[in-house]
Structure formats: C-alpha cells, structure tokens
Design a protein around this motif. Structure first.
Motif, mmCIF file in Angstrom:
data_model
loop_
_atom_site.group_PDB
_atom_site.id
_atom_site.type_symbol
_atom_site.label_atom_id
_atom_site.label_comp_id
_atom_site.label_asym_id
_atom_site.label_seq_id
_atom_site.Cartn_x
_atom_site.Cartn_y
_atom_site.Cartn_z
ATOM 1 N N GLY A 59 0.814 -1.199 0.000
ATOM 2 C CA GLY A 59 0.000 0.000 0.000
ATOM 3 C C GLY A 59 0.851 1.253 0.000
ATOM 4 N N SER A 60 0.238 2.354 -0.423
ATOM 5 C CA SER A 60 0.938 3.631 -0.515
ATOM 6 C C SER A 60 0.236 4.686 0.326
ATOM 7 N N TRP A 61 0.955 5.720 0.673
ATOM 8 C CA TRP A 61 0.367 6.867 1.371
ATOM 9 C C TRP A 61 1.233 8.092 1.113
ATOM 10 N N VAL A 62 0.659 9.259 1.346
ATOM 11 C CA VAL A 62 1.381 10.523 1.286
ATOM 12 C C VAL A 62 1.620 11.002 2.711
ATOM 13 N N LEU A 184 -4.640 12.401 5.627
ATOM 14 C CA LEU A 184 -3.624 11.442 5.214
ATOM 15 C C LEU A 184 -4.282 10.450 4.272
ATOM 16 N N ASP A 185 -3.734 10.328 3.071
ATOM 17 C CA ASP A 185 -4.330 9.486 2.028
ATOM 18 C C ASP A 185 -3.559 8.187 1.848
ATOM 19 N N PHE A 186 -4.259 7.063 1.989
ATOM 20 C CA PHE A 186 -3.750 5.745 1.604
ATOM 21 C C PHE A 186 -4.312 5.396 0.227
ATOM 22 N N SER A 187 -3.536 4.643 -0.564
ATOM 23 C CA SER A 187 -4.016 4.240 -1.888
ATOM 24 C C SER A 187 -3.319 2.959 -2.328
ATOM 25 N N ALA A 218 -8.328 2.420 -1.541
ATOM 26 C CA ALA A 218 -7.926 3.767 -1.146
ATOM 27 C C ALA A 218 -8.886 4.331 -0.108
ATOM 28 N N PHE A 219 -8.346 5.114 0.820
ATOM 29 C CA PHE A 219 -9.164 5.824 1.801
ATOM 30 C C PHE A 219 -8.330 6.947 2.403
ATOM 31 N N SER A 220 -8.997 7.838 3.138
ATOM 32 C CA SER A 220 -8.322 8.962 3.773
ATOM 33 C C SER A 220 -8.607 8.959 5.267
ATOM 34 N N MET A 221 -7.625 9.373 6.056
ATOM 35 C CA MET A 221 -7.792 9.594 7.488
ATOM 36 C C MET A 221 -7.942 11.088 7.727
#
Length: 241
Positions: A59-62, A184-187, A218-221
């Motif tokens: 998984g990825s995140w910024v 915080l974005d996971f994708s 994908a989802f965002s916190m």
C-alpha cells in the motif's frame, strides 16, 4: 555481615531509583514499538482485514505535514501483517516524532515484539511512500519501503514465528498523542495480490482520526481529536506498551 547488609540496601535503593526513573521517562516508539491492536486504547486508525492466510500486503500513502502540539506527539502510518488477534506484527512505515518540538520524520520497519529498526534515508512531509510486507515461507518476511518522491528503497528479510491472521493499513500513536494534520491518504492497497476491499476490512478510529470510505484500495484519514485535547489543556489516555 554489616557491610554486606549495607551493600544490599544500597542495591535495592538503586534499583528502586532506576524503576522510578523509567516510569518518569518520556515514552517513545522504541520503548515498546508499534504494537498489536488494543480495543481499550484504540491504538490503530484505518482499516484491518481479519481471518487467516494473509501472506502479503502492499500500500501507498502521502506523508502529511503536521503541527506538533506537545513533545509527546508521535505517530506513524504503516502497512503490515498480524497484530489484530495475534501478538506479533510485521510492518513498515514512517514515524513522525515531536519530542524535540518540531516534526522529525524517520522510516522504519518492525518485527514486533522486537523494537523498530530505523533507516537513515531522508524523509519529508509530502513524500509518497509505498510499503510492502510479504510472507515468503519458513517464517521469513520480505519488507520493502520506497520513497517514490525521493527515489530511495529499503529492503530487509526477517524471520518470525507469526500467524498471518490480519492485514492492515493504519495510523498509530504509541504515546496516544497525535500531532495535528488535516488529511492522510492511503491508496493502492492490495492483500495477497487482490484489492483490499475484497476482504471486507473493518474501519477503526484512533485519536479522533477517522477513516473515510474504502474504495478500490484507497481511503483517507481525517479528524484529529488529540489536537482538541491539547488546545483544551487536557491529557489523552495513558500510554500502553
């Protein structure tokens, strides 16, 4: 005999002093690591799939820009296997530590209950990361973390007697004190090569941060309850290790 007795009393007093000092020392991730899920403390925020046979997650995140509210602020986004229903976690992520008054970013991996191992690569807010944990058999786990923005990759193979009973993409604060960030974005989250959604993972809140809807891995916190704790001059819950 009197000398021995005096030495014994001195040893006991010294040990007691050490114990008090340890209790008073500031908590950091390396003291106990990014631990298994605790329903009482809500230490994970994000999504977790449970069951069996979770042999890989990617998984990825910024990495978000944060505002430090106190020197206790500490958190990390990470991806990993195990920890929900087991006492091991195989994981990799990026830590933000506010102990020195400003955010310090460090990349790491951990084979809990062993302490985190930190890599020396430069990390900045806004960097795009991709983490991967894979069970390759015989208790071996390949762990890879890539800073797609800075252009570096770290890889390690570690051995642990684990059970592969969960897979997760989460944020966690071992100190239960989060810095403030807006999003915080996971994708691109996949488990065993399939999109994360196909395992019907459950959402978890942590520190006032809530996961948005999961769609195509994908989802965002967003949120941030601990920022309110600091602003109101109150303390979050006690740290658990």
């Amino acid at each position: 005999m009197k000398i021995c007795s005096s030495r014994k009393r001195g040893t006991i007093a010294f040990a007691a002093a050490l114990a008090v000092a340890a209790l008073a020392a500031p908590a950091t991730a390396s003291a106990g690591g990014y631990a298994p899920h605790s329903p009482q403390d809500n230490v994970w925020g994000g999504y977790v799939a449970t069951g069996s046979g979770f042999t890989s997650i990617s998984g990825s995140w910024v990495e978000p820009e944060v505002t430090c509210n106190s020197q206790n602020d500490l958190f990390a986004p990470w991806v990993g296997v195990d920890g929900y229903g087991s006492q091991t976690v195989e994981q990799t992520g990026v830590e933000t530590n506010c102990e020195n008054g400003s955010p310090q970013y460090r990349a790491w991996y951990e084979m809990y209950p062993a302490a985190p191992v930190y890599w020396d690569d430069a990390v900045s807010a806004g960097d795009h990361f991709t983490g991967k944990v894979q069970d390759t058999g015989g208790g071996n786990y390949d762990i890879t973390l890539t800073d797609d923005t800075a252009g570096w990759t770290e890889h390690t193979t570690q051995n642990l007697g684990a059970s592969d009973v969960s897979a997760e993409a989460v944020i966690e604060s071992p100190s239960q004190s989060y810095p403030s960030f807006s999003r915080l974005d996971f994708s691109g989250i996949t488990v065993n090569g399939q999109v994360f959604d196909s395992y019907s993972p459950q959402g978890l809140d942590s520190g006032g941060y809530q996961p948005g809807p999961l769609s195509d891995g994908a989802f965002s916190m967003t949120g941030g309850g601990f920022a309110r704790h600091h602003a109101e001059g109150t303390r979050p819950g006690q740290i658990r290790y």
